[in-house]
Write a protein that holds these residues in place. Structure first.
Motif, PDB file in Angstrom:
ATOM      1  N   GLU A  33       1.030  -1.255   0.030  1.00 57.31           N
ATOM      2  CA  GLU A  33      -0.046  -0.215   0.153  1.00 57.31           C
ATOM      3  C   GLU A  33       1.121   0.974   0.089  1.00 57.31           C
ATOM      4  O   GLU A  33       0.249   2.389  -0.787  1.00 57.31           O
ATOM      5  N   GLN A  34       2.233   1.107   0.694  1.00 57.74           N
ATOM      6  CA  GLN A  34       3.171   2.657   0.850  1.00 57.74           C
ATOM      7  C   GLN A  34       3.784   2.362  -0.551  1.00 57.74           C
ATOM      8  O   GLN A  34       3.494   3.907  -0.967  1.00 57.74           O
ATOM      9  N   ALA A  37       1.196   4.219  -2.967  1.00 51.29           N
ATOM     10  CA  ALA A  37       0.767   5.831  -2.635  1.00 51.29           C
ATOM     11  C   ALA A  37       1.749   6.287  -3.216  1.00 51.29           C
ATOM     12  O   ALA A  37       1.632   7.086  -3.433  1.00 51.29           O
ATOM     13  N   ARG A  38       3.328   5.703  -2.854  1.00 55.35           N
ATOM     14  CA  ARG A  38       4.543   6.287  -3.680  1.00 55.35           C
ATOM     15  C   ARG A  38       3.991   6.421  -5.081  1.00 55.35           C
ATOM     16  O   ARG A  38       4.370   7.705  -6.037  1.00 55.35           O
ATOM     17  N   GLU A  40       1.079   6.203  -7.272  1.00 53.93           N
ATOM     18  CA  GLU A  40       0.686   7.276  -7.046  1.00 53.93           C
ATOM     19  C   GLU A  40       1.026   8.706  -7.395  1.00 53.93           C
ATOM     20  O   GLU A  40       0.881  10.069  -7.757  1.00 53.93           O
ATOM     21  N   ALA A  41       1.569   8.845  -6.603  1.00 56.65           N
ATOM     22  CA  ALA A  41       2.447  10.332  -6.166  1.00 56.65           C
ATOM     23  C   ALA A  41       3.003  10.781  -7.338  1.00 56.65           C
ATOM     24  O   ALA A  41       3.325  12.235  -8.092  1.00 56.65           O
TER      25      ALA A  41
END
Length: 192
Positions: A33-34, A37-38, A40-41
């Motif tokens: 998940e982390q 998220a990275r 996605e950013a």
């Protein structure tokens, strides 16, 4: 009735191992998940220089980049989809990027309904860095390449995160093993 010590130790060890694997999968879920998220950013970050030799532990996935395809070594055709989601053929060029700069680059140049490889002589291309099974990364071109439509853009949402399901699966295996063993012990006690 004599308690079966060795089978109990073996089953207990197996159940403990399965529970441990389930816990490990839950930890992997958080890590994934982390990572997602990275990724996605990354879409909002400035472009990066194309890595001549990618570091497998720090891939700049889903970042914008530019590279110079000095020479097209070959073009292969695989299944792919265009920006509208229509199935067809993706055309991937293996490019030389210069002297001793490493393995070169793979460039996903575009999409077509037919499998015939297009004529493409290379040049400077802009795109988004995506995962690749052979070279770790490839550049999915965002520029228009003559005779081809644009491929669907790579997205972190295409990367599965099944670790919760794997964890549940290990916990179910552990519970099943324990229940089966308890039922077998009960049957053995009743028949003794």
């Amino acid at each position: 009735m004599k308690w079966p010590v060795i089978p109990t130790i073996l089953v207990s060890a197996a159940v403990a191992t399965m529970i441990g694997l389930g816990i490990w999968q839950l930890q992997r879920k958080e890590q994934k998940e982390q990572l997602l998220a990275r990724y996605e950013a990354a879409a909002n970050l400035p472009p990066v220089t194309w890595p001549s030799v990618p570091d497998k532990d720090a891939l700049p996935l889903f970042r914008k980049s530019t590279l110079m395809c000095i020479k097209v070594l070959r073009i292969e055709t695989v299944s792919g989809s265009n920006r509208e989601g229509k199935a067809g053929f993706a055309h991937l060029a293996s490019c030389s990027t210069g002297g001793a700069e490493g393995p070169g680059a793979k460039v996903a140049i575009g999409w077509s309904e037919r499998p015939q490889s297009p004529k493409w002589a290379g040049g400077t291309v802009n795109g988004i860095i995506a995962p690749d099974n052979q070279q770790l990364i490839k550049l999915v071109v965002t520029d228009h390449v003559e005779g081809l439509q644009q491929l669907s853009l790579p997205s972190p949402q295409q990367i599965p995160n099944n670790h919760l399901l794997y964890a549940i699966q290990w916990f179910i295996f552990a519970a099943a093993a324990a229940i089966i063993y308890i039922l077998a012990l009960r049957k053995r006690m009743q028949s003794a």
